[in-house]
Motif scaffolding. Structure first.
Motif, PDB file in Angstrom:
ATOM      1  N   THR A  84     -25.382   5.455   7.251  1.00 49.94           N
ATOM      2  CA  THR A  84     -26.117   6.717   7.085  1.00 49.94           C
ATOM      3  C   THR A  84     -27.606   6.458   6.914  1.00 49.94           C
ATOM      4  N   GLU A  85     -27.936   5.493   6.067  1.00 46.30           N
ATOM      5  CA  GLU A  85     -29.344   5.180   5.807  1.00 46.30           C
ATOM      6  C   GLU A  85     -30.043   4.650   7.050  1.00 46.30           C
ATOM      7  N   GLU A  86     -29.382   3.712   7.743  1.00 41.56           N
ATOM      8  CA  GLU A  86     -30.024   3.093   8.911  1.00 41.56           C
ATOM      9  C   GLU A  86     -30.152   4.072  10.077  1.00 41.56           C
ATOM     10  N   LEU A  87     -29.188   4.956  10.246  1.00 42.92           N
ATOM     11  CA  LEU A  87     -29.319   5.986  11.279  1.00 42.92           C
ATOM     12  C   LEU A  87     -30.499   6.900  10.961  1.00 42.92           C
ATOM     13  N   GLY A  88     -30.707   7.149   9.673  1.00 46.99           N
ATOM     14  CA  GLY A  88     -31.864   7.947   9.265  1.00 46.99           C
ATOM     15  C   GLY A  88     -33.173   7.253   9.609  1.00 46.99           C
ATOM     16  N   ASP A  89     -33.229   5.940   9.360  1.00 39.63           N
ATOM     17  CA  ASP A  89     -34.437   5.187   9.701  1.00 39.63           C
ATOM     18  C   ASP A  89     -34.702   5.210  11.204  1.00 39.63           C
ATOM     19  N   LEU A  90     -33.628   5.130  11.999  1.00 36.73           N
ATOM     20  CA  LEU A  90     -33.788   5.172  13.454  1.00 36.73           C
ATOM     21  C   LEU A  90     -34.214   6.572  13.904  1.00 36.73           C
ATOM     22  N   LEU A  91     -33.631   7.583  13.288  1.00 38.98           N
ATOM     23  CA  LEU A  91     -34.016   8.962  13.608  1.00 38.98           C
ATOM     24  C   LEU A  91     -35.491   9.190  13.292  1.00 38.98           C
ATOM     25  N   LEU A  92     -35.971   8.592  12.213  1.00 39.01           N
ATOM     26  CA  LEU A  92     -37.395   8.705  11.863  1.00 39.01           C
ATOM     27  C   LEU A  92     -38.266   8.203  12.994  1.00 39.01           C
ATOM     28  N   GLN A  93     -37.871   7.097  13.612  1.00 40.26           N
ATOM     29  CA  GLN A  93     -38.666   6.544  14.711  1.00 40.26           C
ATOM     30  C   GLN A  93     -38.721   7.499  15.899  1.00 40.26           C
ATOM     31  N   VAL A  94     -37.628   8.186  16.175  1.00 41.94           N
ATOM     32  CA  VAL A  94     -37.596   9.170  17.269  1.00 41.94           C
ATOM     33  C   VAL A  94     -38.541  10.328  16.948  1.00 41.94           C
ATOM     34  N   VAL A  95     -38.429  10.858  15.733  1.00 43.10           N
ATOM     35  CA  VAL A  95     -39.266  11.996  15.331  1.00 43.10           C
ATOM     36  C   VAL A  95     -40.743  11.593  15.294  1.00 43.10           C
ATOM     37  N   LEU A  96     -41.020  10.386  14.810  1.00 42.86           N
ATOM     38  CA  LEU A  96     -42.409   9.927  14.725  1.00 42.86           C
ATOM     39  C   LEU A  96     -43.027   9.742  16.107  1.00 42.86           C
ATOM     40  N   GLN A  97     -42.270   9.172  17.028  1.00 42.84           N
ATOM     41  CA  GLN A  97     -42.775   9.021  18.399  1.00 42.84           C
ATOM     42  C   GLN A  97     -43.071  10.389  19.013  1.00 42.84           C
ATOM     43  N   ALA A  98     -42.163  11.338  18.798  1.00 39.33           N
ATOM     44  CA  ALA A  98     -42.356  12.681  19.353  1.00 39.33           C
ATOM     45  C   ALA A  98     -43.553  13.381  18.705  1.00 39.33           C
ATOM     46  N   GLN A  99     -43.728  13.175  17.405  1.00 34.46           N
ATOM     47  CA  GLN A  99     -44.868  13.783  16.703  1.00 34.46           C
ATOM     48  C   GLN A  99     -46.190  13.273  17.261  1.00 34.46           C
ATOM     49  N   ILE A 100     -46.269  11.942  17.447  1.00 31.16           N
ATOM     50  CA  ILE A 100     -47.504  11.350  17.990  1.00 31.16           C
ATOM     51  C   ILE A 100     -47.775  11.873  19.397  1.00 31.16           C
ATOM     52  N   ALA A 101     -46.723  11.959  20.198  1.00 30.03           N
ATOM     53  CA  ALA A 101     -46.884  12.453  21.569  1.00 30.03           C
ATOM     54  C   ALA A 101     -47.328  13.911  21.586  1.00 30.03           C
ATOM     55  N   SER A 102     -46.788  14.706  20.664  1.00 26.67           N
ATOM     56  CA  SER A 102     -47.137  16.137  20.639  1.00 26.67           C
ATOM     57  C   SER A 102     -48.595  16.350  20.247  1.00 26.67           C
ATOM     58  N   GLU A 103     -49.143  15.435  19.453  1.00 31.56           N
ATOM     59  CA  GLU A 103     -50.543  15.548  19.040  1.00 31.56           C
ATOM     60  C   GLU A 103     -51.492  15.395  20.225  1.00 31.56           C
ATOM     61  N   SER A 104     -51.014  14.725  21.274  1.00 27.61           N
ATOM     62  CA  SER A 104     -51.827  14.558  22.489  1.00 27.61           C
ATOM     63  C   SER A 104     -51.327  15.454  23.620  1.00 27.61           C
ATOM     64  N   ASN A 105     -50.424  16.371  23.265  1.00 27.72           N
ATOM     65  CA  ASN A 105     -49.859  17.317  24.230  1.00 27.72           C
ATOM     66  C   ASN A 105     -49.118  16.623  25.383  1.00 27.72           C
ATOM     67  N   HIS A 106     -48.506  15.495  25.083  1.00 35.58           N
ATOM     68  CA  HIS A 106     -47.718  14.805  26.112  1.00 35.58           C
ATOM     69  C   HIS A 106     -46.316  15.401  26.190  1.00 35.58           C
ATOM     70  N   PHE A 107     -45.634  15.447  25.071  1.00 33.85           N
ATOM     71  CA  PHE A 107     -44.311  16.073  24.993  1.00 33.85           C
ATOM     72  C   PHE A 107     -44.007  16.305  23.523  1.00 33.85           C
ATOM     73  N   SER A 108     -42.938  17.052  23.262  1.00 25.59           N
ATOM     74  CA  SER A 108     -42.561  17.360  21.883  1.00 25.59           C
ATOM     75  C   SER A 108     -41.116  16.958  21.630  1.00 25.59           C
ATOM     76  N   LEU A 109     -40.704  17.027  20.378  1.00 23.09           N
ATOM     77  CA  LEU A 109     -39.309  16.731  20.028  1.00 23.09           C
ATOM     78  C   LEU A 109     -38.371  17.721  20.708  1.00 23.09           C
ATOM     79  N   GLN A 110     -38.841  18.952  20.895  1.00 27.19           N
ATOM     80  CA  GLN A 110     -38.036  19.952  21.593  1.00 27.19           C
ATOM     81  C   GLN A 110     -37.716  19.491  23.012  1.00 27.19           C
TER      82      GLN A 110
END
Length: 280
Positions: free
Chosen positions: A71-97
């Motif tokens: 459970t913990e490690e899946l959460g850490d991996l999910l964080l990486q997905v959300v963080l990558q999407a957040q950074i991309a959205s800041e440059s209007n590349h793509f979003s988590l959606q």
């Protein structure tokens, strides 16, 4: 909503609420107004090592069978997905959606036997149809995706180098790029070892690196010939080394750097003997 998304203490709405909270937390960490200095300087490229590390830690947790760790490690991996999407959205590349929509559409598209009218008889037929659809998506013909170099490039691009090396050697051997017997592999190992030693005598780091790669690839082929998994073998050695070193540290109350090499060697042999007696 599928029943599998419901448990005694968890509902679909609760899942969405938890995900939304995670997204908000990550956005706050990346906010120029009161965000985290470390998170603010990260880029998609600087986060690559963490994506790889977290994926491996998920695998390790699954192998352990520890549900809390999984459970913990899946959460850490999910964080990486959300963080990558957040950074991309800041440059209007793509979003988590878009990430979520993209994978959902892909799953539906590649499972016409579930979401469409196609009928399949077994998992092998599912896999064949999956590859056919995947080829169409990439503008390739099924024949092109079956080319050896197409498969090998995919392995080299997407797998850790040791695993990719094993896959590449297996596929190459299956079409005839193979030694007549294991003696030929050992001969090649001796040749590559000599070339690596020769390269080390030069100042050309690129040449040294190339020869080291050749030597490692032959070792992977030796492992394949003897039915061994080079990736698992190295992982076991890593863990064994750490276990022995941990025992060495338990022998003393000072930093290991305070001891001479001879003293460390003596303690190392003691640790090996102790673990051997314990059947490890």
């Amino acid at each position: 909503m599928p029943d599998s998304f419901k448990t005694a203490d968890q509902t679909y709405d609760a899942i969405l609420k938890a995900l939304h909270h995670l997204i908000e937390v990550v956005a706050k960490l990346r906010s120029p107004d009161g965000g985290c200095p470390w998170d603010l300087v990260q880029t998609p490229e600087t986060l690559i090592p963490y994506v790889i590390e977290e994926a491996y830690e998920v695998v390790d947790a699954i192998k352990s069978g520890d549900q809390e760790a999984i459970t913990e490690e899946l959460g850490d991996l999910l964080l990486q997905v959300v963080l990558q999407a957040q950074i991309a959205s800041e440059s209007n590349h793509f979003s988590l959606q878009e990430v979520a929509q993209g994978i959902t559409e892909k799953l539906i598209r590649r499972h016409p036997h579930v979401f469409g009218e196609l009928e399949v008889s077994d998992p092998d037929e599912v896999r064949q149809n999956w590859e056919k659809i995947k080829a169409q998506e990439k503008g390739k013909t099924p024949e092109q995706t079956q080319l050896l170099t197409y498969l090998l490039k995919r392995y080299a691009r997407s797998l850790p180098p040791l695993m990719a090396g094993m896959k590449i050697s297996q596929k190459a051997a299956s079409v005839g790029f193979e030694w007549d017997n294991v003696d030929g592999v050992w001969q090649k190992f001796s040749e590559e070892l000599a070339e690596f030693k020769e390269a080390l005598e030069t100042e050309d780091k690129e040449h040294q690196q190339a020869e080291l790669g050749d030597l490692l690839f032959v070792i992977i082929n030796l492992a394949r010939w003897y039915g061994l998994d080079a990736n698992d073998a190295l992982q076991e050695t890593n863990l064994r080394f750490i276990k022995r070193l941990s025992l060495v540290e338990s022998f003393v109350e000072r930093p290991l750097s305070d001891f001479s090499l001879d003293e460390l060697e003596t303690m190392w042999r003691k640790a090996k003997a102790t673990l051997r007696e314990q059947g490890e």
